[in-house]
Design a protein around this motif. Structure first.
Motif, mmCIF file in Angstrom:
data_model
loop_
_atom_site.group_PDB
_atom_site.id
_atom_site.type_symbol
_atom_site.label_atom_id
_atom_site.label_comp_id
_atom_site.label_asym_id
_atom_site.label_seq_id
_atom_site.Cartn_x
_atom_site.Cartn_y
_atom_site.Cartn_z
ATOM 1 N N GLU A 279 1.404 11.317 9.507
ATOM 2 C CA GLU A 279 0.126 12.036 9.414
ATOM 3 C C GLU A 279 0.134 13.018 8.246
ATOM 4 O OE1 GLU A 279 -0.790 13.764 13.239
ATOM 5 O OE2 GLU A 279 -0.833 11.729 14.096
ATOM 6 N N ILE A 280 1.232 13.764 8.137
ATOM 7 C CA ILE A 280 1.338 14.720 7.023
ATOM 8 C C ILE A 280 1.208 14.007 5.685
ATOM 9 C CG2 ILE A 280 2.852 16.374 5.827
ATOM 10 C CD1 ILE A 280 4.094 17.030 8.532
ATOM 11 N N PHE A 281 1.914 12.860 5.610
ATOM 12 C CA PHE A 281 1.889 12.101 4.350
ATOM 13 C C PHE A 281 0.471 11.684 3.995
ATOM 14 C CE2 PHE A 281 1.850 7.913 2.272
ATOM 15 C CZ PHE A 281 2.460 8.247 1.077
ATOM 16 N N LEU A 282 -0.232 11.116 4.992
ATOM 17 C CA LEU A 282 -1.582 10.603 4.728
ATOM 18 C C LEU A 282 -2.532 11.740 4.350
ATOM 19 C CD1 LEU A 282 -1.903 7.871 7.504
ATOM 20 C CD2 LEU A 282 -1.733 7.532 5.021
ATOM 21 N N GLU A 283 -2.346 12.863 5.011
ATOM 22 C CA GLU A 283 -3.162 14.048 4.756
ATOM 23 C C GLU A 283 -2.979 14.511 3.301
ATOM 24 O OE1 GLU A 283 -2.635 18.379 6.465
ATOM 25 O OE2 GLU A 283 -2.714 16.857 8.068
ATOM 26 N N VAL A 284 -1.727 14.655 2.926
ATOM 27 C CA VAL A 284 -1.392 15.110 1.577
ATOM 28 C C VAL A 284 -1.896 14.109 0.540
ATOM 29 C CG1 VAL A 284 0.517 15.540 -0.018
ATOM 30 C CG2 VAL A 284 0.586 16.462 2.305
ATOM 31 N N LEU A 285 -1.714 12.847 0.864
ATOM 32 C CA LEU A 285 -2.130 11.796 -0.064
ATOM 33 C C LEU A 285 -3.624 11.889 -0.325
ATOM 34 C CD1 LEU A 285 -1.142 9.210 -1.575
ATOM 35 C CD2 LEU A 285 -1.891 7.913 0.423
ATOM 36 N N GLN A 286 -4.377 12.045 0.760
ATOM 37 C CA GLN A 286 -5.815 12.149 0.674
ATOM 38 C C GLN A 286 -6.201 13.311 -0.240
ATOM 39 O OE1 GLN A 286 -7.386 9.701 1.806
ATOM 40 N NE2 GLN A 286 -9.327 10.481 1.004
ATOM 41 N N GLU A 287 -5.546 14.426 0.019
ATOM 42 C CA GLU A 287 -5.785 15.649 -0.746
ATOM 43 C C GLU A 287 -5.552 15.384 -2.243
ATOM 44 O OE1 GLU A 287 -3.603 19.819 -0.471
ATOM 45 O OE2 GLU A 287 -3.918 18.881 1.502
ATOM 46 N N LEU A 288 -4.460 14.743 -2.487
ATOM 47 C CA LEU A 288 -4.056 14.487 -3.875
ATOM 48 C C LEU A 288 -5.059 13.614 -4.594
ATOM 49 C CD1 LEU A 288 -0.249 13.801 -3.480
ATOM 50 C CD2 LEU A 288 -1.331 15.763 -4.588
ATOM 51 N N LEU A 289 -5.526 12.602 -3.898
ATOM 52 C CA LEU A 289 -6.418 11.636 -4.534
ATOM 53 C C LEU A 289 -7.723 12.294 -4.969
ATOM 54 C CD1 LEU A 289 -5.798 8.522 -2.251
ATOM 55 C CD2 LEU A 289 -5.031 8.861 -4.613
ATOM 56 N N GLN A 290 -8.054 13.404 -4.301
ATOM 57 C CA GLN A 290 -9.300 14.080 -4.637
ATOM 58 C C GLN A 290 -9.164 15.000 -5.854
ATOM 59 O OE1 GLN A 290 -10.177 15.857 -0.906
ATOM 60 N NE2 GLN A 290 -10.984 13.969 -0.022
ATOM 61 N N ASP B 125 0.843 -1.191 0.000
ATOM 62 C CA ASP B 125 0.000 0.000 0.000
ATOM 63 C C ASP B 125 0.880 1.243 0.000
ATOM 64 O OD1 ASP B 125 0.512 0.977 2.674
ATOM 65 O OD2 ASP B 125 -0.568 -0.824 3.349
ATOM 66 N N ASP B 126 0.260 2.388 -0.254
ATOM 67 C CA ASP B 126 1.021 3.622 -0.442
ATOM 68 C C ASP B 126 1.861 3.980 0.783
ATOM 69 O OD1 ASP B 126 0.116 4.086 -3.026
ATOM 70 O OD2 ASP B 126 -1.757 4.965 -2.288
ATOM 71 N N LEU B 127 1.268 3.810 1.947
ATOM 72 C CA LEU B 127 1.985 4.193 3.159
ATOM 73 C C LEU B 127 3.214 3.302 3.363
ATOM 74 C CD1 LEU B 127 2.262 5.906 5.682
ATOM 75 C CD2 LEU B 127 0.732 4.319 6.873
ATOM 76 N N SER B 128 3.047 1.974 3.130
ATOM 77 C CA SER B 128 4.176 1.059 3.318
ATOM 78 C C SER B 128 5.308 1.403 2.363
ATOM 79 C CB SER B 128 3.732 -0.377 3.067
ATOM 80 O OG SER B 128 2.619 -0.663 3.861
ATOM 81 N N LEU B 129 4.929 1.691 1.127
ATOM 82 C CA LEU B 129 5.927 2.055 0.126
ATOM 83 C C LEU B 129 6.698 3.289 0.573
ATOM 84 C CD1 LEU B 129 4.477 1.730 -3.480
ATOM 85 C CD2 LEU B 129 6.734 1.022 -2.713
ATOM 86 N N PHE B 130 5.942 4.292 1.055
ATOM 87 C CA PHE B 130 6.557 5.542 1.482
ATOM 88 C C PHE B 130 7.468 5.318 2.679
ATOM 89 C CE2 PHE B 130 6.530 9.528 3.936
ATOM 90 C CZ PHE B 130 7.200 10.322 3.016
ATOM 91 N N LYS B 131 7.011 4.455 3.596
ATOM 92 C CA LYS B 131 7.820 4.167 4.783
ATOM 93 C C LYS B 131 9.164 3.547 4.395
ATOM 94 C CE LYS B 131 4.571 3.464 8.606
ATOM 95 N NZ LYS B 131 3.870 2.425 9.403
ATOM 96 N N ALA B 132 9.080 2.586 3.460
ATOM 97 C CA ALA B 132 10.311 1.915 3.025
ATOM 98 C C ALA B 132 11.243 2.907 2.348
ATOM 99 C CB ALA B 132 9.959 0.779 2.072
ATOM 100 N N PHE B 133 10.662 3.772 1.528
ATOM 101 C CA PHE B 133 11.433 4.778 0.809
ATOM 102 C C PHE B 133 12.103 5.742 1.797
ATOM 103 C CE2 PHE B 133 11.378 9.090 -1.104
ATOM 104 C CZ PHE B 133 12.273 8.885 -2.143
ATOM 105 N N TYR B 134 11.314 6.178 2.806
ATOM 106 C CA TYR B 134 11.801 7.116 3.811
ATOM 107 C C TYR B 134 12.964 6.505 4.582
ATOM 108 C CZ TYR B 134 11.533 10.669 7.479
ATOM 109 O OH TYR B 134 11.820 11.689 8.342
ATOM 110 N N GLN B 135 12.777 5.257 4.965
ATOM 111 C CA GLN B 135 13.802 4.525 5.723
ATOM 112 C C GLN B 135 15.108 4.472 4.924
ATOM 113 O OE1 GLN B 135 13.593 2.787 8.796
ATOM 114 N NE2 GLN B 135 15.750 2.238 8.586
ATOM 115 N N GLU B 136 14.971 4.183 3.622
ATOM 116 C CA GLU B 136 16.132 4.044 2.740
ATOM 117 C C GLU B 136 16.862 5.377 2.588
ATOM 118 O OE1 GLU B 136 17.610 1.560 1.317
ATOM 119 O OE2 GLU B 136 18.945 2.710 0.012
#
Lengths: 401, 401
Positions: free
Chosen positions: B369-380, B346-357
């Protein structure tokens, strides 16, 4: 010392999409026969054995056969170089192994410039085999930054040879270059030669070869000498372009005396099929006897000719090209015609010419009226609709109704 | 009689877009050195000298050098055939001229099947050089409509040889084919061999070679014998695919006694760079000593690795391939992970892995939280608008703000 000088075989050559391999095989058989009869001490091939770096396998087989016959069967040394059409390394392959059999192939230039030495009753003749090479290659091999043009490169090479030349021997230079009397541009090229460089710095001065008793050149497809009789192009053994129509193809038999003085005889080769222009009206042409030559036909007909190649090939089965000399004129009921390009003809003239061609008779006045009427009608309609009508009405008009 | 048996040089070979020419040169130098030391009576090369019909000029030059050294300098006859990768006519060129020097190349099959005869103190050894040929070629050359498969073709050839075999001589067959004990399919191929036919009728029965004292084969890249010790594949002198990782590359030294009985010694060749698999986590791998081998890396990391090839090449500069063994797992805050393909994350897992790397630390709750917020915004929003935002906000998130 007697040697043959030939060049520019271009095995694998395509002319107008026709492989010349069979014609090449026949003319080379004639060449081999001359070797059998004349028994020269050597055969020089001054480059462009193949038409391209990776020739078709038929060409590889043909060269293999011919060389094998000359070298092994007739026991005659072959002195060959790569030309600008050849791949240096591919031609070079095995050359050191074949040397001892008498096949000397210089594919790649080497700094040593070791000549091939043959002997006759008067002593040594040194053959300097210099393959075609780009000036950049000569600059690199001889580590000379001053080498920029083809003339610089050839001067470098001939100077190097001169510096280590045995004055007691006679010397033959074998090269592949665009040589003119003074190194200035000259227009004696054929359409089947490939320019050595773009921009015109490809010319080499013949004066560079004055130190050799004979210079055997390849590259230009017309046999001729440059500056003096000792600097010769052998020319190609076959016509490879209609621009070579007037060439007399063959090779040279060179006899060199004790002092290195040469007498040169040109021996012609007879192609199975000549390459030549035929100029005629189609009606006349169709009365010619059937002939296998590679003809380039110039039709003198004033009106368009339908399916011209098909008709021409009923007489000249190997015709390579057909063109009309006079472009379709405006036909005005028996009046003298004005020559104009077909694109400039008006619709009625075009139709009249077409009608004449298809029906064999001139357009009747009545039919002309129908045509003009229909044309007018069509021009008023939109494109898509009229496309259908054109087919129908043209058909009607062509039937003379 | 002592001879070397090698095959499948594949000069001009590209592995993963890397030219093997330098490695080939080095291993062939070792081979030539062995000839100098062992002084065999002949060297057999059982096909696929080149990797393709029109090899690069570097490969042509290399083969020319090696053959020249063996034949002219070391005075050792070379008995070679064309394989399925070679161009029969191109390899055949000049072969009749080079024969007298001791270079025997059978590029094209001929109906005569004339063997090359070498002598030792016990008498004649006949080497039957049979180049690779398609069954259709054998059908045509021997005018036998019954020849359909590779096995038919080989039976035809071996029968023809047997029919005119000198019983007093010893016989060596040199061929290039896919030989199995009974002609049945067997899976001992490597990825760097090219199938001889599509559909599986390529196999040849080893029983056809029982009439020869030794059969020197080429085609399969692994050295091995088929049916019995007298029917041998030399294998390639280098690994040409990672599927050959476990092969021991080299050549055979064959000694044949008076009766034609052979003793066979395998001599290994040492490549400049080995071809092998490296399996490790990136962290460990980066601690390996620097090594020039052609490695195929299998990364054991559980999370994605950024720019893996760049990192691997800091240790293995000639690495050819990198892959991750374990595909990206779903990371659930310290829980045991489930292995799923990256496409299923899922998007969050992908982002987490990317962030970690990128950052080297785990994602803070606030950032998540910021990521999920922005993501939500974007999807709309519509695609075009969001494309711009993604760039901006991803950048922000990556900075941890």
């Amino acid at each position: 010392m007697k040697f043959f000088h030939t060049a520019d075989w271009h095995l694998g050559k395509l002319v107008q999409n026709v492989y010349m391999t069979e014609d090449q095989r026949l003319v080379l058989q004639e060449f081999v026969k001359a070797i059998e009869e004349e028994k020269p001490d050597a055969v020089i091939i001054a480059g462009d054995l193949y038409d391209r770096g990776v020739p078709p396998t038929e060409a590889v087989n043909l060269l293999d056969e011919v060389l094998e016959t000359i070298v092994l069967k007739l026991n005659t040394p072959v002195l060959a170089i790569a030309g600008n059409h050849d791949s240096p390394s591919r031609l070079h392959f095995g050359s050191r192994m074949m040397k001892s059999n008498g096949y000397h192939m210089a594919g790649q230039i080497s700094k040593q410039l070791e000549p091939v030495v043959l002997n006759d009753e008067h002593g040594e003749v040194h053959f300097h085999l210099i393959p075609y090479a780009d000036p950049s290659v000569i600059r690199y091999v001889f580590e000379d930054e001053e080498v920029k043009t083809h003339n610089d490169a050839m001067r470098k090479i001939t100077d190097e040879i001169a510096a280590r030349m045995n004055a007691n021997a006679r010397h033959v230079f074998v090269g592949h270059a665009f040589v003119t009397p003074t190194g200035e541009k000259e227009d004696n090229t054929s359409d089947s030669e490939r320019p050595l460089s773009i921009g015109g710095a490809e010319h080499v001065s013949a004066t560079l070869f004055e130190k050799f008793h004979y210079t055997a050149l390849g590259h230009l497809h017309q046999a001729h000498f440059v500056l003096n009789e000792t600097i010769h192009y052998a020319g190609s053994p076959l016509k490879y372009s209609i621009s070579e129509e007037k060439h007399k193809k063959g090779f040279f038999i060179v006899e060199m005396d004790e002092a290195g003085k040469v007498t040169i005889e040109k021996r012609l080769l007879t192609p199975a099929r000549d390459m030549r222009t035929v100029e005629a009206k189609m009606d006349e042409l169709l009365k010619h006897p059937i002939n296998e030559d590679y003809v380039f036909v110039r039709l003198l007909d004033e009106t368009p000719v339908l399916m011209p190649m098909e008709k021409v090939r009923s007489v000249y089965p190997n015709a390579m090209h057909v063109e009309r000399v006079i472009q379709a004129p405006i036909v005005k009921d028996g009046e003298a015609t004005e020559k104009v390009a077909r694109t400039k003809m008006d619709d009625l003239s075009l139709f009249k010419a077409f009608y004449q061609e298809v029906k064999g008779t001139a357009l009747a006045e009545e039919t002309e009226e129908i045509f003009l009427e229909v044309l007018q009608e069509l021009l008023q309609k939109d494109n898509e609709q009229s496309a259908v009508k054109i087919a129908v009405t043209t058909n009607r008009a062509a039937k003379g109704v």
